[in-house]
Write an enzyme that holds these catalytic residues in place. Structure first.
Site, PDB file in Angstrom:
ATOM      1  N   ASN A  48     -10.128  -0.498  -0.324  1.00  0.00           N
ATOM      2  CA  ASN A  48      -8.673  -0.394  -0.265  1.00  0.00           C
ATOM      3  C   ASN A  48      -8.091  -0.976  -1.550  1.00  0.00           C
ATOM      4  O   ASN A  48      -8.143  -2.186  -1.770  1.00  0.00           O
ATOM      5  CB  ASN A  48      -8.168  -1.159   0.959  1.00  0.00           C
ATOM      6  CG  ASN A  48      -6.660  -1.092   1.128  1.00  0.00           C
ATOM      7  OD1 ASN A  48      -5.930  -0.698   0.225  1.00  0.00           O
ATOM      8  ND2 ASN A  48      -6.180  -1.499   2.300  1.00  0.00           N
ATOM      9  N   HIS A  71      -3.666   7.079   2.035  1.00  0.00           N
ATOM     10  CA  HIS A  71      -3.995   5.731   1.576  1.00  0.00           C
ATOM     11  C   HIS A  71      -5.381   5.388   2.106  1.00  0.00           C
ATOM     12  O   HIS A  71      -5.692   5.628   3.279  1.00  0.00           O
ATOM     13  CB  HIS A  71      -2.952   4.741   2.084  1.00  0.00           C
ATOM     14  CG  HIS A  71      -3.354   3.316   1.942  1.00  0.00           C
ATOM     15  ND1 HIS A  71      -3.848   2.801   0.757  1.00  0.00           N
ATOM     16  CD2 HIS A  71      -3.362   2.281   2.829  1.00  0.00           C
ATOM     17  CE1 HIS A  71      -4.129   1.527   0.924  1.00  0.00           C
ATOM     18  NE2 HIS A  71      -3.842   1.188   2.171  1.00  0.00           N
ATOM     19  N   CYS A  85       0.805  -1.223   0.000  1.00  0.00           N
ATOM     20  CA  CYS A  85       0.000   0.000   0.000  1.00  0.00           C
ATOM     21  C   CYS A  85       0.844   1.281   0.000  1.00  0.00           C
ATOM     22  O   CYS A  85       0.330   2.357  -0.308  1.00  0.00           O
ATOM     23  CB  CYS A  85      -0.943   0.010   1.195  1.00  0.00           C
ATOM     24  SG  CYS A  85      -2.029  -1.436   1.258  1.00  0.00           S
TER      25      CYS A  85
END
Length: 319
Positions: free
Chosen positions: A276, A246, A113
């Site tokens: 996500n 993020h 990520c």
């Protein structure tokens, strides 16, 4: 002195939408359970014939068009991904071929990520050193391919997508300061521990996450690195116009914003509609805010995120 600036942004989301209600038909969960714990309402899922490089191509084309840059002008391609098309060659090389660009460096970055920030900082270093003049940095993922759809702790969290930026050399600062970090001691709380050996998959090929442990680590790590980045850049928290985090969990985003004393109105949030998307989430959110007019030229923007490794980082830039 040579700096790098973002010349254009782009993104791509697959057409298939998977809502919480649809997930509740597959696994023991509910819209209320998912939203209350994560803030996610739906996510996108790549078609069976779509690969990571296909998503990356669409985002790259959009960024090139937005920047007014021809593919042939790009002299560096970096793709941040955890879900490459194949073991090798790199997804960046596959993207390079699809763009019709030949000869320039092209490679993948794997920091989950945090991958887009690792790629962005690498491209910035190339440009500052004179090794590149125009760079394409893409975050692209098909994370739904490594999910256990019987595990409600993880299958509700992730989605597919791609985001991209074109960086160009400039006489004035764009990327002003960045900090990256990693700590392999935390490898066991977020991973996909499979490998290929002898033509077979060894280990568990599904994403595993210890949610409470990840949350505890992420909140402190993101607050600390954002504060350190601003302090080293000599920038006050009040000077930040936008936070582009993020998109992992709404509570983590809210915690980081609170630490930076930023109201949520100045935080770019795409999590409810996208879930996500790992390395794609920051460039996806950035492109969304650029295209809807919230992020404008001359504004101060903070990018920050964290992922498996553990790897994390923050980038402060003038858009």
């Amino acid at each position: 002195m040579t700096f790098s600036r973002i010349l254009g942004t782009g993104s791509y989301l697959p057409s298939k939408v998977l809502t919480n209600a649809m997930l509740a038909e597959q696994v023991e969960t509910s819209d209320e359970w998912i939203v209350s714990r994560t803030g996610i309402r739906e996510r996108r899922v790549a078609a069976p014939d779509q690969k990571t490089s296909d998503l990356a191509l669409e985002a790259a084309r959009a960024a090139l068009d937005n920047a007014g840059v021809a593919a042939g002008e790009i002299d560096l391609i970096i793709v941040a991904t955890t879900t490459p098309d194949m073991v090798f060659p790199s997804t960046a090389c596959l993207l390079q071929e699809k763009l019709g660009v030949h000869g320039c460096p092209a490679f993948d970055v794997q920091a989950v990520c945090a991958g887009f920030m690792y790629g962005l900082v690498t491209a910035d270093a190339y440009i500052r050193s004179g090794m590149a003049k125009k760079a394409l940095v893409v975050g692209a993922e098909v994370l739904t391919r490594i999910l256990d759809w019987d595990d409600r702790r993880t299958c509700v969290l992730f989605g597919d997508g791609a985001g991209a930026v074109v960086l160009g050399a400039s006489d004035t600062p764009g990327i002003r300061h960045a900090k990256l970090a990693a700590d392999g001691r935390y490898k066991d709380i977020l991973n996909t521990p499979a490998q290929i050996s002898g033509g077979k998959i060894q280990g568990i090929p599904y994403l595993f996450m210890d949610g409470p442990a990840v949350f505890k680590f992420a909140v402190k790590a993101l607050a600390d690195i954002a504060t350190q980045t601003l302090a080293e850049a000599g920038v006050d928290k009040g000077e930040v116009d936008w936070l582009v985090p993020h998109q992992a969990n709404l509570r983590i985003i809210e915690s980081t914003a609170k630490h930076l004393k930023l109201p949520l109105e100045r935080v770019i949030i795409t999590l409810p509609e996208q879930g996500n998307t790992s390395a794609a989430s920051i460039p996806l959110a950035l492109d969304t805010a650029v295209r809807d007019g919230r992020i404008r030229r001359g504004q101060t923007v903070m990018l920050e995120g964290i992922g498996g490794g553990f790897a994390w980082g923050a980038v402060l830039l003038t858009f």
